[in-house]
Design an enzyme around this catalytic site. Structure first.
Site, PDB file in Angstrom:
ATOM      1  N   GLY A 181       1.122  -1.413  -0.192  1.00 11.37           N
ATOM      2  CA  GLY A 181      -0.112   0.295   0.074  1.00 11.37           C
ATOM      3  C   GLY A 181       0.948   1.483   0.243  1.00 11.37           C
ATOM      4  O   GLY A 181      -0.009   2.257  -0.316  1.00 11.37           O
ATOM      5  N   GLU A 206      -3.033   2.416 -13.177  1.00 10.08           N
ATOM      6  CA  GLU A 206      -3.970   1.435 -13.601  1.00 10.08           C
ATOM      7  C   GLU A 206      -5.394   2.006 -13.402  1.00 10.08           C
ATOM      8  O   GLU A 206      -5.948   2.591 -12.576  1.00 10.08           O
ATOM      9  CB  GLU A 206      -3.191  -0.609 -13.095  1.00 10.08           C
ATOM     10  CG  GLU A 206      -4.070  -0.206 -11.337  1.00 10.08           C
ATOM     11  CD  GLU A 206      -3.058  -2.264 -11.473  1.00 10.08           C
ATOM     12  OE1 GLU A 206      -3.002  -2.003 -12.069  1.00 10.08           O
ATOM     13  OE2 GLU A 206      -3.911  -2.201 -10.534  1.00 10.08           O
ATOM     14  N   HIS A 251      -9.734  -9.206  -2.637  1.00 11.68           N
ATOM     15  CA  HIS A 251      -8.290  -9.255  -3.117  1.00 11.68           C
ATOM     16  C   HIS A 251      -7.830 -10.096  -2.294  1.00 11.68           C
ATOM     17  O   HIS A 251      -7.939 -10.642  -1.565  1.00 11.68           O
ATOM     18  CB  HIS A 251      -7.192  -7.906  -2.683  1.00 11.68           C
ATOM     19  CG  HIS A 251      -5.487  -8.043  -2.309  1.00 11.68           C
ATOM     20  ND1 HIS A 251      -5.488  -6.938  -2.690  1.00 11.68           N
ATOM     21  CD2 HIS A 251      -5.314  -9.491  -2.418  1.00 11.68           C
ATOM     22  CE1 HIS A 251      -4.097  -7.694  -2.867  1.00 11.68           C
ATOM     23  NE2 HIS A 251      -3.801  -8.447  -2.988  1.00 11.68           N
ATOM     24  N   GLU A 272      -0.411  -8.779  -8.901  1.00 12.75           N
ATOM     25  CA  GLU A 272       1.307  -8.634  -8.676  1.00 12.75           C
ATOM     26  C   GLU A 272       1.711  -9.656  -8.053  1.00 12.75           C
ATOM     27  O   GLU A 272       0.655 -10.447  -7.996  1.00 12.75           O
ATOM     28  CB  GLU A 272       1.682  -6.960  -8.297  1.00 12.75           C
ATOM     29  CG  GLU A 272       0.658  -6.968  -6.612  1.00 12.75           C
ATOM     30  CD  GLU A 272       1.422  -5.963  -6.126  1.00 12.75           C
ATOM     31  OE1 GLU A 272       1.236  -5.009  -6.303  1.00 12.75           O
ATOM     32  OE2 GLU A 272       1.787  -5.618  -4.850  1.00 12.75           O
ATOM     33  N   ARG A 309       9.043 -12.466  -2.036  1.00 12.21           N
ATOM     34  CA  ARG A 309       9.186 -13.232  -1.131  1.00 12.21           C
ATOM     35  C   ARG A 309       7.926 -14.340  -0.371  1.00 12.21           C
ATOM     36  O   ARG A 309       7.098 -14.110  -0.689  1.00 12.21           O
ATOM     37  CB  ARG A 309       9.569 -11.845  -0.615  1.00 12.21           C
ATOM     38  CG  ARG A 309       8.335 -10.326  -0.604  1.00 12.21           C
ATOM     39  CD  ARG A 309       8.297  -9.887   0.190  1.00 12.21           C
ATOM     40  NE  ARG A 309       6.961  -8.933   0.294  1.00 12.21           N
ATOM     41  CZ  ARG A 309       5.395  -8.891   0.065  1.00 12.21           C
ATOM     42  NH1 ARG A 309       5.522  -9.137   1.482  1.00 12.21           N
ATOM     43  NH2 ARG A 309       5.319  -7.775  -0.307  1.00 12.21           N
TER      44      ARG A 309
END
Lengths: 501, 168
Positions: free
Chosen positions: A169, A204, A212, A292, A296
């Site tokens: 964020g 975008e 989400h 995206e 990690r």
């Protein structure tokens, strides 16, 4: 692939994730090296590691982001590997490259795969190429207002400005109209620069009130890729996740199969290895788009671990050693339901302002189906220098309702005195009818939350607060001399706070 | 027993406080307090046990109190303080000034107003960066910017005065 042994790992991180990584290393008999900034010298991760080294002053740029210093300490202390955790240097391909060039194993993907999938713009281009749907917008970074205006007009407002170099964020702004674009671009670039040392941003189409949902992936160096199912992360505030759960209530088996397949093929095609998370957003017609990839370990990984029973950090280390995954997709059994609440040092009663200070009293809930990952302890000081995440409370149950009830009780029992925090806010969310029914999206908090929704202290609590404040004030002898009364009525006399001393 | 005016939010509570006894808005309660380590206080009130911790803020009448899981801000005035405040308010008349203090340590990213500018309640004054997020400090009231005591890209301490606003 050459097998490499790992006997000692440097953890280039702090807080709860450093503590979490040390735990798995210890279970595997691997020694650990903690690094810390001077303000963190009493931190929990420093206490738990086998060795620890101060690497600089409090600002992250001078310590946790100091690549050369970290590598130098890894070498001088005899580490075979570096685990970057999340945030800081975890998604920095040049760091990953530099680590490997110094003959130290970077526990994560190769620098090339990280560059391809970690960079938001190149990942979008790649996803598009192999046929995974992406949100309309640019596949290149934007650096001037003219281009930004042209693209925003093309895809139509509202648009979203996002940092190309990182997630969480940071550097993200929703722009509703042309007038706000320039200021938004400036703020976004400056926030991105300070968070990721990378000021590139892209634009975008802003999909209003999406869900989400993300997929956890593990991939070894031999082309074996498995997924660990999805995590629902739609409860967010200012694009920061607050509550996550697994499985998602929004998707059925058919969509789940398509979603996890899209994630697996993206990772396979990219030649990506180690742990990673592919994030998607769902529009209101349950159509999903690639958002995206996080190259990690993620903050919310424990809810996956609770359901599948695999230790993701251990698996990351095994993959980094050059070992094959010793299980396949069909061996992974999904059980029950898990929920995570992120406990932040921020004040929901005061616009969620970050709060700093000393933890005076800490009581962590425990019991069947409860896990708490944290980097704090009683007397810890929370400073303004780092992320306000101080603890992650995770509940697990056979059913969603069992997990939710466990979370509700655990939040009530959680005691964190001395530092303003969002525990009451989390409790409010998980007891909302729309959360209970699972019918929520990323607009949930904006739509339903106002400070008046939070539990007001009861009359009893107010009375206790007044008693406490006046007792303290009198004890401090603030010129407030009392009139004497009968003093001999309590058995607690010796320990009692005496108003007259 | 001493008389206090307690303010919590917008609510004013008339309180008389003594040893193991408190009268709040004419209702009487009995309690016992036990100090445990770390300045935590256990308070038995009725049949319930609560735990509290207080931080007395700068001018010693604003107190931040944690009770169990709750956090409450309390303003305490004794009879003398009430008189004093009344006097100050009267003599200050409409010339009131308020100082905008940093709610936390941080870095001044942007000063959004200029000297002598007229600001509205809720208008953004300063963007302060802390914990990697930018936080906007807003004006609590209408007024004129009397003094700006900070510069861009400098760090400020908690409670440091940033801006002084004059009531108009």
């Amino acid at each position: 692939m050459i097998k490499r042994s790992i006997n000692k790992i440097l953890i280039s991180n702090r807080g709860e994730i450093a503590v979490r990584i040390i735990k798995s290393c210890s279970e595997m008999g691997i020694k650990t090296v903690a690094v810390y900034s001077d303000i963190d010298k009493h931190a929990v991760h420093v206490r738990l590691a086998s060795e620890s080294y101060c690497i600089g002053s409090a600002p992250a740029r001078e310590s946790y982001l100091n690549q050369d210093k970290i590598i130098e300490i890894a070498k001088s202390s005899g580490c075979d590997a570096i685990h970057p955790g999340y945030g800081f240097l975890s998604e920095n391909p040049s760091f990953a490259k530099k680590v490997e060039e110094n003959n130290i194993i970077f526990i994560g993907p190769s620098a090339e795969a990280m560059k391809l999938m970690g960079d938001k713009t190149s990942a979008r281009t790649f996803a598009k190429k192999i046929g995974v749907p992406i949100v309309p917008g640019t596949t290149d970074p934007i650096d001037n207002i003219t281009d930004a205006q042209r693209i925003a007009e093309e895809i139509s407002y509202p648009v979203l400005i996002k940092a190309a170099g990182g997630g969480g964020g940071k550097g993200m702004r929703i722009i509703n109209k042309a007038n706000d674009l320039e200021a938004g671009l400036r703020a976004s670039k400056s926030e991105a620069l300070s968070a990721f040392s990378d000021g590139r941003v892209y634009i975008e189409k802003y999909i209003e009130n999406p869900r989400h949902i993300e997929v956890q992936i593990l991939a070894d160096a031999y082309g074996n890729v498995v997924h660990f199912g999805e995590r629902e992360c739609s409860i967010q505030r200012r694009h920061q996740k607050i509550i996550e759960e697994s499985p998602s209530t929004y998707i059925d088996e058919k969509i789940r199969a398509d979603l996890t397949q899209a994630a697996v093929s993206l990772v396979k095609e990219a030649g990506y290895t180690n742990a990673g998370t592919v994030e998607f957003i769902f529009d209101q017609n349950k159509k999903f788009y690639f958002l995206e990839m996080n190259t990690r370990l993620q903050v919310e990984h424990p809810i996956t671990e609770m359901r599948v029973g695999y230790d993701l950090v251990k698996e990351q280390i095994e993959i980094a050693k050059g070992n094959r995954l010793d299980f396949s997709q069909k061996d992974i059994k999904f059980e029950g339901h898990a929920i995570e609440c992120r406990i932040y040092a921020e004040d929901p009663y005061n616009s969620f302002f970050p709060s700093t200070g000393k933890i005076i009293n800490l009581r962590i809930p425990s019991g069947l189906g409860i896990r708490d990952d944290r980097g704090i302890e009683e007397k810890s000081e929370v400073s303004p220098y780092y992320d306000p995440l101080i603890s992650k409370l995770i509940s697990f149950g056979k059913t969603r309702e069992e997990a939710r009830n466990r979370m509700s009780v655990a939040l009530k029992q959680y005691r964190l005195i001395g530092l303003k925090n969002n525990i009451n806010f989390c409790a409010w969310i998980i007891n909302q009818p729309k959360f209970i029914s699972g019918e929520y999206d990323t607009g949930f908090i904006d739509k339903y939350f106002s400070v008046n929704e939070l539990d007001k202290p009861s009359e009893e609590i107010i009375t206790v607060a007044i008693i406490a404040a006046l007792t303290k004030l009198q004890k401090n002898n603030h010129n407030l001399v009392e009139v004497s009364e009968n003093k001999s009525c309590s058995n607690w006399k010796n320990k009692k706070i005496d108003s007259f001393n | 027993m001493e008389h206090y005016k307690i303010t919590i939010g917008e609510k004013i509570i008339d309180t008389i406080f003594g040893l193991q006894k408190i009268i709040i808005d004419d209702k009487e309660f009995h309690f016992t307090t036990t100090e445990i380590e770390n300045e935590l206080i256990d308070i038995h009130l009725g049949n319930s046990l609560h735990q509290a911790y207080c931080l007395i803020k700068n001018n010693s009448i604003d107190v931040e109190v944690w009770v169990d899981n709750q956090f409450i801000r309390i303003k305490i005035e004794d009879d003398r303080a009430i008189l004093l405040n009344r006097f100050q308010t009267n003599s200050a008349n409409t010339q009131g000034e308020i100082s905008i203090n940093a709610p936390m340590p941080g870095l001044v990213k942007k000063i959004e107003i200029s000297q002598d500018e007229i600001v509205k309640q809720g208008q953004g004054l300063v963007i302060l960066e802390a914990m990697k997020m930018e936080n906007e400090i807003k004006s609590p009231q209408d007024g004129r910017i009397k003094e700006i005591r900070i510069e861009n890209n400098t760090t400020v301490e908690k409670d440091q005065t940033l801006i002084i606003i004059e009531a108009i």
